[in-house]
Design a protein around this motif. Structure first.
Motif, PDB file in Angstrom:
ATOM      1  N   GLY A 198       0.784  -1.229   0.000  1.00  0.00           N
ATOM      2  CA  GLY A 198       0.000   0.000   0.000  1.00  0.00           C
ATOM      3  C   GLY A 198       0.814   1.276   0.000  1.00  0.00           C
ATOM      4  N   MET A 199       2.127   1.169   0.048  1.00  0.00           N
ATOM      5  CA  MET A 199       2.964   2.367   0.059  1.00  0.00           C
ATOM      6  C   MET A 199       2.813   3.081  -1.286  1.00  0.00           C
ATOM      7  SD  MET A 199       4.491   2.683   2.973  1.00  0.00           S
ATOM      8  CE  MET A 199       6.217   3.123   3.160  1.00  0.00           C
ATOM      9  N   PRO A 200       2.520   4.388  -1.250  1.00  0.00           N
ATOM     10  CA  PRO A 200       2.179   5.104  -2.493  1.00  0.00           C
ATOM     11  C   PRO A 200       3.318   5.184  -3.506  1.00  0.00           C
ATOM     12  CG  PRO A 200       1.534   6.366  -0.542  1.00  0.00           C
ATOM     13  CD  PRO A 200       2.379   5.256  -0.063  1.00  0.00           C
ATOM     14  N   ASN A 201       4.527   5.436  -3.020  1.00  0.00           N
ATOM     15  CA  ASN A 201       5.679   5.597  -3.915  1.00  0.00           C
ATOM     16  C   ASN A 201       6.956   5.610  -3.078  1.00  0.00           C
ATOM     17  OD1 ASN A 201       6.026   8.422  -2.938  1.00  0.00           O
ATOM     18  ND2 ASN A 201       4.096   8.714  -4.021  1.00  0.00           N
ATOM     19  N   ASN A 202       8.073   5.785  -3.746  1.00  0.00           N
ATOM     20  CA  ASN A 202       9.347   5.691  -3.021  1.00  0.00           C
ATOM     21  C   ASN A 202       9.689   6.945  -2.224  1.00  0.00           C
ATOM     22  OD1 ASN A 202      10.017   7.443  -5.047  1.00  0.00           O
ATOM     23  ND2 ASN A 202      11.431   6.067  -6.089  1.00  0.00           N
ATOM     24  N   ARG A 203       8.780   7.883  -2.161  1.00  0.00           N
ATOM     25  CA  ARG A 203       8.999   9.019  -1.264  1.00  0.00           C
ATOM     26  C   ARG A 203       8.664   8.655   0.179  1.00  0.00           C
ATOM     27  NH1 ARG A 203       5.759  12.667  -1.520  1.00  0.00           N
ATOM     28  NH2 ARG A 203       4.146  11.862  -2.939  1.00  0.00           N
ATOM     29  N   PHE A 204       8.048   7.521   0.350  1.00  0.00           N
ATOM     30  CA  PHE A 204       7.652   7.050   1.669  1.00  0.00           C
ATOM     31  C   PHE A 204       8.591   5.934   2.113  1.00  0.00           C
ATOM     32  CE2 PHE A 204       3.437   8.950   2.462  1.00  0.00           C
ATOM     33  CZ  PHE A 204       3.237   9.570   1.238  1.00  0.00           C
ATOM     34  N   LEU A 205       9.115   6.084   3.340  1.00  0.00           N
ATOM     35  CA  LEU A 205      10.015   5.067   3.881  1.00  0.00           C
ATOM     36  C   LEU A 205       9.609   4.754   5.310  1.00  0.00           C
ATOM     37  CD1 LEU A 205      12.548   3.283   3.734  1.00  0.00           C
ATOM     38  CD2 LEU A 205      13.856   5.259   4.575  1.00  0.00           C
ATOM     39  N   ALA A 206       9.309   3.489   5.557  1.00  0.00           N
ATOM     40  CA  ALA A 206       8.931   3.060   6.905  1.00  0.00           C
ATOM     41  C   ALA A 206      10.014   2.161   7.468  1.00  0.00           C
ATOM     42  CB  ALA A 206       7.603   2.319   6.873  1.00  0.00           C
ATOM     43  N   GLU A 207      10.261   2.364   8.749  1.00  0.00           N
ATOM     44  CA  GLU A 207      11.254   1.543   9.433  1.00  0.00           C
ATOM     45  C   GLU A 207      10.742   1.122  10.793  1.00  0.00           C
ATOM     46  OE1 GLU A 207      15.522   3.107   7.695  1.00  0.00           O
ATOM     47  OE2 GLU A 207      14.644   4.226   9.363  1.00  0.00           O
ATOM     48  N   ARG A 208      11.280   0.003  11.241  1.00  0.00           N
ATOM     49  CA  ARG A 208      10.927  -0.468  12.588  1.00  0.00           C
ATOM     50  C   ARG A 208      12.148  -1.202  13.148  1.00  0.00           C
ATOM     51  NH1 ARG A 208       6.259  -4.624  14.823  1.00  0.00           N
ATOM     52  NH2 ARG A 208       6.212  -3.791  16.956  1.00  0.00           N
TER      53      ARG A 208
END
Lengths: 115, 111
Positions: free
Chosen positions: A59-69
């Motif tokens: 579901g991440m819109p594009n590579n401008r979004f970065l999630a980390e955990r």
């Protein structure tokens, strides 16, 4: 027991800037989810972590979004560079038991406004 | 394309009467459905769920009905109370984890 917390509650930034949202899940919850609601529309799934691993990021819109955990505890969602259409409310949810449909606990959300 | 739709953005009901909130979905693979309730400035809170092996699930004043052939579910609140005033989201999934939500119905229960 503390619920899911999110920081900040509101963020106003200009187009092109970077913003980092943070989510602290309920202690002991291995599953962590990010969702987004734009302009009063549907709540859309972004991604799912199991501990520190990305289980589903469809579901991440594009590579401008970065999630980390990192470490499998709290999670961050970075938007870089932010665009106008990124404005919305970003929700984080966590659950303890994989597949337990009634156990996704949501945080209060971060309202992001991109000007 | 939106796979879960709530076509009524708002609903107003008198206290004590029944509230019926509707939800339609397009994906026949969905087999778990939930309703969430959301107050302003708060995150959604789980309300009630139903799996596709059932056509009804009841929890106190809240009942969810599932019509698989019509790909339709509804939430009944009886009797409605002013504290029920909130935005209600239906959600569906085929894997327990990734949920598809509707756009919500704002319920106003008038005293």
């Amino acid at each position: 027991e503390a619920g899911v917390t999110q920081f900040p509650s509101h963020s106003v930034i200009e187009k092109g800037q970077t913003v980092t949202l943070r989510c602290d899940p309920i202690s002991g919850h291995d599953n962590l989810y990010w969702y987004r609601r734009v302009m009063g529309k549907e709540i859309k799934f972004l991604l799912h972590f199991v501990k520190e691993s990305k289980q589903d990021e469809s579901g991440m819109p594009n590579n401008r979004f970065l999630a980390e955990r990192t470490g499998g505890t709290y999670s961050t969602l970075k938007v870089q560079p932010a665009e106008l259409e990124d404005s919305g409310v970003y929700f984080c949810a966590s659950s303890q038991v994989p597949g337990a449909v009634n156990e996704q606990f949501f945080g209060p959300g971060t309202r992001l406004t991109v000007l | 394309d939106q796979q879960v739709k709530q076509n009524s953005p708002s609903l107003s009901v008198q206290e004590g009467r029944i509230s019926i909130l509707n939800c339609d979905y397009t994906n026949s693979m969905f087999d778990y459905f939930l309703w969430y309730k959301k107050y302003p400035a708060e995150g959604p809170t789980f309300l009630i769920s139903i799996s596709s092996i059932k056509d009804k699930n009841e929890d106190g004043r809240f009942t969810v009905f599932l019509n698989k052939s019509a790909k339709h579910l509804s939430l009944h609140i009886v009797p409605s109370q002013p504290g029920d005033s909130a935005v209600y989201f239906c959600a569906a999934s085929d894997d327990f984890n990734k949920f598809y939500f509707g756009s919500g119905t704002k319920l106003n229960v008038k005293p």
